[in-house]
Design an enzyme around this catalytic site. Structure first.
Site, PDB file in Angstrom:
ATOM      1  N   ASP A  31     -11.721  -1.595  11.760  1.00 26.44           N
ATOM      2  CA  ASP A  31     -11.035  -0.372  12.210  1.00 26.44           C
ATOM      3  C   ASP A  31     -12.031   0.623  12.799  1.00 26.44           C
ATOM      4  OD1 ASP A  31     -11.958  -0.127   9.567  1.00 26.44           O
ATOM      5  OD2 ASP A  31     -10.456   1.387   9.039  1.00 26.44           O
ATOM      6  N   THR A  42      -5.162  -1.125   9.344  1.00 24.81           N
ATOM      7  CA  THR A  42      -4.474  -0.893  10.621  1.00 24.81           C
ATOM      8  C   THR A  42      -3.912   0.519  10.818  1.00 24.81           C
ATOM      9  OG1 THR A  42      -2.432  -1.765   9.674  1.00 24.81           O
ATOM     10  CG2 THR A  42      -3.854  -3.333  10.843  1.00 24.81           C
ATOM     11  N   GLU A  43      -4.440   1.486  10.085  1.00 31.05           N
ATOM     12  CA  GLU A  43      -3.938   2.858  10.288  1.00 31.05           C
ATOM     13  C   GLU A  43      -3.874   3.212  11.774  1.00 31.05           C
ATOM     14  OE1 GLU A  43      -6.078   1.984   7.993  1.00 31.05           O
ATOM     15  OE2 GLU A  43      -5.908   3.209   6.172  1.00 31.05           O
ATOM     16  N   TYR A  65     -15.700  -3.795   8.748  1.00 32.33           N
ATOM     17  CA  TYR A  65     -14.419  -3.104   8.900  1.00 32.33           C
ATOM     18  C   TYR A  65     -14.111  -2.945  10.385  1.00 32.33           C
ATOM     19  CZ  TYR A  65     -13.263  -1.957   4.083  1.00 32.33           C
ATOM     20  OH  TYR A  65     -12.867  -2.028   2.780  1.00 32.33           O
ATOM     21  N   ASP A 113       0.871  -1.186   0.000  1.00 37.92           N
ATOM     22  CA  ASP A 113       0.000   0.000   0.000  1.00 37.92           C
ATOM     23  C   ASP A 113       0.900   1.225   0.000  1.00 37.92           C
ATOM     24  OD1 ASP A 113      -2.311   1.704   0.292  1.00 37.92           O
ATOM     25  OD2 ASP A 113      -3.355  -0.060   1.069  1.00 37.92           O
ATOM     26  N   GLU A 125      -9.992   2.874  -4.944  1.00 38.53           N
ATOM     27  CA  GLU A 125      -9.590   4.260  -4.700  1.00 38.53           C
ATOM     28  C   GLU A 125      -8.478   4.728  -5.638  1.00 38.53           C
ATOM     29  OE1 GLU A 125     -10.554   4.385   0.068  1.00 38.53           O
ATOM     30  OE2 GLU A 125      -8.587   3.655  -0.528  1.00 38.53           O
ATOM     31  N   HIS A 173      -2.794   3.002  -4.916  1.00 38.11           N
ATOM     32  CA  HIS A 173      -2.157   2.605  -3.646  1.00 38.11           C
ATOM     33  C   HIS A 173      -0.724   2.163  -3.933  1.00 38.11           C
ATOM     34  CE1 HIS A 173      -5.527   3.045  -0.867  1.00 38.11           C
ATOM     35  NE2 HIS A 173      -6.301   2.632  -1.852  1.00 38.11           N
TER      36      HIS A 173
HETATM   37  C1  ACM Z   1     -10.753  -0.186   0.939  1.00 41.66           C
HETATM   38  O1  ACM Z   1     -11.151  -0.119   2.106  1.00 41.66           O
HETATM   39  N1  ACM Z   1     -10.264   0.893   0.356  1.00 41.66           N
HETATM   40  C2  ACM Z   1     -10.807  -1.425   0.205  1.00 41.66           C
END
Ligand code: ACM
Length: 770
Positions: free
Chosen positions: A431, A479-480, A429, A202, A338, A276
């Protein structure tokens, strides 16, 4: 063998009442009702239980290495949770113990039968993974009690609902050790999850050794963390800021893949293209549309993309060649999410290449990459999977879609007959935070509880026929905001188990209560196998409201409604003998209440504390302050100290503004706050122009306190931030408060000329003259 339990239930779908009966503490039943996660398709219990002892053996057919390994795995898990060391016997005629026996007829992939009776336990299956899954159910039946370890008599018939039962781990934003990755795979495997999606590349780090391109890891795997403090943290070895990062050698990758295979987990790599890409481009600028100076430490969406040069396609193919040699997985994930077209739009050279390739507009550039690699993979007997943005390129033969922008893309793809894995944000998700508890780890603000995940239906809107295109579902662990491995554990577990049950157990989920009850005895097993699961579903929550006579009414509960709450009022540690909470308590101001939830004498949650003195009641930490808005709210970690505990801040990074609701202003003469200065390391596109700050009166800015509302209230105080600019960590500021006796709320907003640094409120304490 002991006869302890008298329960007979037809099928597991009607188990919930039965489990309720066994949940009460202090009843005569000491053998636990079967509490298997994920719930088996069919489970019948009979009167009685089999006692496991150190003399119990596990026998497997002679010469069957795979079953011998699974038996050893079971023995290891049993040793961890019961203390008993069982011996594995190959070819033994084991009449009184645990026996693995190949079924005479074919059973489905992963299917097994498990019976426990007076002779012991027998697992039957026709596939290797069937034995593994049967063994994991048997492991969860073993119930250690004071007088021995028992397995209730059961008959289980079980098979997986869906073939893809996954979890994605992002090791780019924060790197994880090989040992941790292996543990993560174990935690999946024991719950019958079978696809480990390894997010290896990434913008913030390239994490896999590619021998032909060593700079991918010598440069692309390392970054300077965001913020002034890490910039000033000089590595004596280099004289430069200390780097954060790491990567996996190919030997380590092979080791992980083999380790997972032994646990019937497929490791699917993700190599992101054509976006990315900035860590790769930082290493090899020639492959980028625009150069990248260094691996980034911002979170969010970067503009960086690969270019369309033939050498770049060759580079990506070379990378894939090495990746395919390491990962036998049929599916290879190429990312595809993205991808910003901006750099391509701005590049004359890209326009030239588009003409040469017959690509008519920039929106066709990504599909060009996707098609190229779908063909590349198909030629090698593999299949492409990508995030749902790849749908925009039209149908690409034999590729599959991973639906992350909700289930919309997945539904669209499934209706078109394309294969789909559901990984919808925000529900899957991890996170996102899972509770509003003050000690909830950092994460995105919107709360996704265990129950939310459990009750979510990933098939909504699909007919039975269309649903057949859904291979399965997975949770993602981006994991940001998960700096430590323990935080990954808490964010991912037990929420991943809610997903595991949805994808394993038959359609028609049980009530959440049933799951939450089965999870209670399982929490101890999770801890025994080295996991630190979040206790958010069982943690004690305190609600304090005024009562007469200067006293306070304290109401306790847990998010799931499960767990026996026990408490102390003298500052002591609650234990299994402490009083059980039954109803709200009216308590005096000198009380220190401590509470935890328990399941049959074992703590389910950490001890939490509530003090009732004036200072404690007029203190609000970051989770107890409301946000004025929630455009992009995140609970953030401070950027310092490098090692050890850091302050956390819950903040809307578009409008840094907090409300202290319903303050008790009697006698209040001032306010004390703790503020942190954070790097504004967020790539949020045009939203950055909407950051809302008050007009400052000093160069460094201030925190402004308003009566009732930051938008329309009277200004009560300004706390200059100048002194706080000198600290990497948090700074305490103080100001008198006047004219606020009748305030319904206190509002705090940042006044500054720029969004960088990001000033964040850590806590607020009201003060009064002594
Ligand atoms: C993603 O969360 N951008 C796949």
């Amino acid at each position: 063998m002991k006869m302890k339990l008298l329960v007979t239930v037809a099928v597991s779908l009607v188990l919930s009442g039965f489990l309720t009966a066994c949940r009460e503490e202090g009843t005569a039943q000491t053998v636990q009702a079967p509490a298997i996660i994920p719930a088996p398709a069919q489970l019948e219990t009979r009167e009685g239980s089999f006692e496991l002892t150190a003399n119990t053996s596990i026998s497997v057919p002679a010469g069957d290495q795979v079953l011998a390994r699974t038996a050893a795995y079971l023995a290891d898990k049993l040793r961890t949770t019961t203390g008993l060391t069982l011996t594995v016997i190959e070819g033994g005629d084991n009449r009184a113990g645990i026996r693995f026996a190949r079924a005479s007829g074919a059973m489905g992939t992963g299917a097994y039968n498990l019976a426990v009776d007076a002779k012991g336990g027998i697992v039957q299956a026709s596939t290797d993974e069937g034995f593994f899954y049967g063994a994991m159910s048997l492991w969860q039946l073993a119930d250690p009690q004071a007088d021995g370890t028992f397995m209730p008599f059961v008959e289980i018939t079980d098979s997986p609902r869906l073939e893809w039962r996954g979890a994605m781990l992002d090791v780019s934003r924060h790197f994880r050790s090989v040992d941790f990755v292996k543990n993560f795979i174990d935690w999946m495997a024991v719950h019958k999850m079978n696809v480990f999606h390894w997010h290896l590349t990434d913008d913030q780090g390239w994490r896999i050794e590619i021998k032909k391109y060593p700079k991918l890891t010598s440069i692309g795997a390392w970054r300077v963390p965001a913020g002034d403090a890490p910039q000033a943290d000089i590595d004596p070895a280099t004289g430069e800021p200390r780097l954060y990062g790491g990567f996996y050698t190919q030997e380590q990758v092979k080791d992980v893949v083999a380790y997972a295979a032994e646990r019937f987990v497929t490791v699917m790599p993700e190599i992101d293209l054509p976006g990315h890409a900035s860590a790769a481009v930082a290493a090899y600028p020639e492959f980028g549309t625009e150069p990248v100076e260094a691996v980034g430490s911002d979170w969010g969406i970067y503009y960086s993309t690969f270019n369309l040069e033939p050498a770049t396609i060759t580079f990506l193919e070379d990378v894939m060649d090495e990746v395919l040699a390491l990962f036998p997985s049929t599916f290879v994930h190429i990312g595809g999410d993205e991808v910003a077209t901006r750099q391509w739009e701005n590049s004359a050279r890209i326009k030239e290449r588009m003409e040469e390739l017959g690509i008519e507009n920039v929106h066709e550039v990504q599909p060009y990459f996707t098609r190229h690699f779908a063909n590349y993979l198909a030629e090698r007997g593999r299949r492409l999977i990508g995030w749902d943005e790849i749908l925009e390129g039209g149908s690409i033969a034999d590729s599959a879609i991973m639906s992350w922008r909700g289930i919309k893309g997945g539904v669209e793809a499934a209706k078109a007959g394309r294969q789909v894995v559901m990984a919808p944000s925000p529900i899957y998700y991890t996170d996102y935070r899972q509770s509003y508890l003050p000690d909830e780890p950092p994460g995105r603000d919107h709360v996704q509880t265990l129950q939310d995940i459990y009750e979510f239906d990933p098939f909504e809107g699909l007919s039975d026929e269309e649903a057949k295109a859904v291979l399965g579902a997975q949770v993602t662990v981006f994991t940001e905001h998960m700096r430590t491995e323990e935080r990954v554990e808490k964010m991912a577990f037990p929420r991943a188990l809610a997903l595991a049950e949805r994808v394993w157990s038959p359609e028609g989920a049980k009530p959440f209560d049933d799951f939450a009850r089965r999870l209670m005895p399982h929490m101890a097993r999770l801890k025994a196998i080295g996991l630190h699961p979040a206790d958010s579903a069982y943690a004690v929550r305190f609600d304090v409201s005024p009562a007469t006579g200067g006293k306070h009414t304290v109401t306790l509960d847990t998010q799931s409604g499960q767990g026996t709450i026990r408490y102390t009022l003298d500052g002591g540690e609650p234990n299994a003998a402490s009083p059980v909470y039954q109803a709200p308590l009216v308590l005096g101001g000198d009380t220190v209440m401590r509470a935890a939830s328990f399941y049959q004498g074992t703590a389910l949650s950490h001890v939490r504390e509530q003090k009732l003195d004036w200072s404690s009641r007029t203190f609000r930490n970051e989770d107890e302050l409301a946000l004025c808005s929630a455009d992009l709210a995140i609970k953030l970690d401070d950027d310092w100290p490098r090692d050890g505990e850091r302050a956390n801040f819950l903040i809307d990074i578009v409008k840094p503004c907090w409300v202290y609701e319903a303050p008790d202003m009697a006698g209040v003469t001032g306010v004390r706050i703790s503020v942190g200065n954070l790097p504004y390391n967020f790539q949020i596109g045009d939203l950055i122009n909407k950051v809302e700050l008050k007009e400052p009166q000093t160069e460094a800015g201030e925190i402004v306190v308003f009566k009732d509302s930051c938008d329309s209230g009277m200004e009560l105080a300004r706390l200059p931030l100048e002194v706080a600019t000198k600290h990497y960590g948090v700074t305490t500021l103080e100001a008198p408060l006047e004219g606020a006796a009748d305030a319904q709320a206190l509002c705090f907003q940042v006044a500054a000329s720029h969004y960088e640094p990001l000033w964040a409120l850590d806590w607020v304490q009201l003060t009064r003259g002594e």
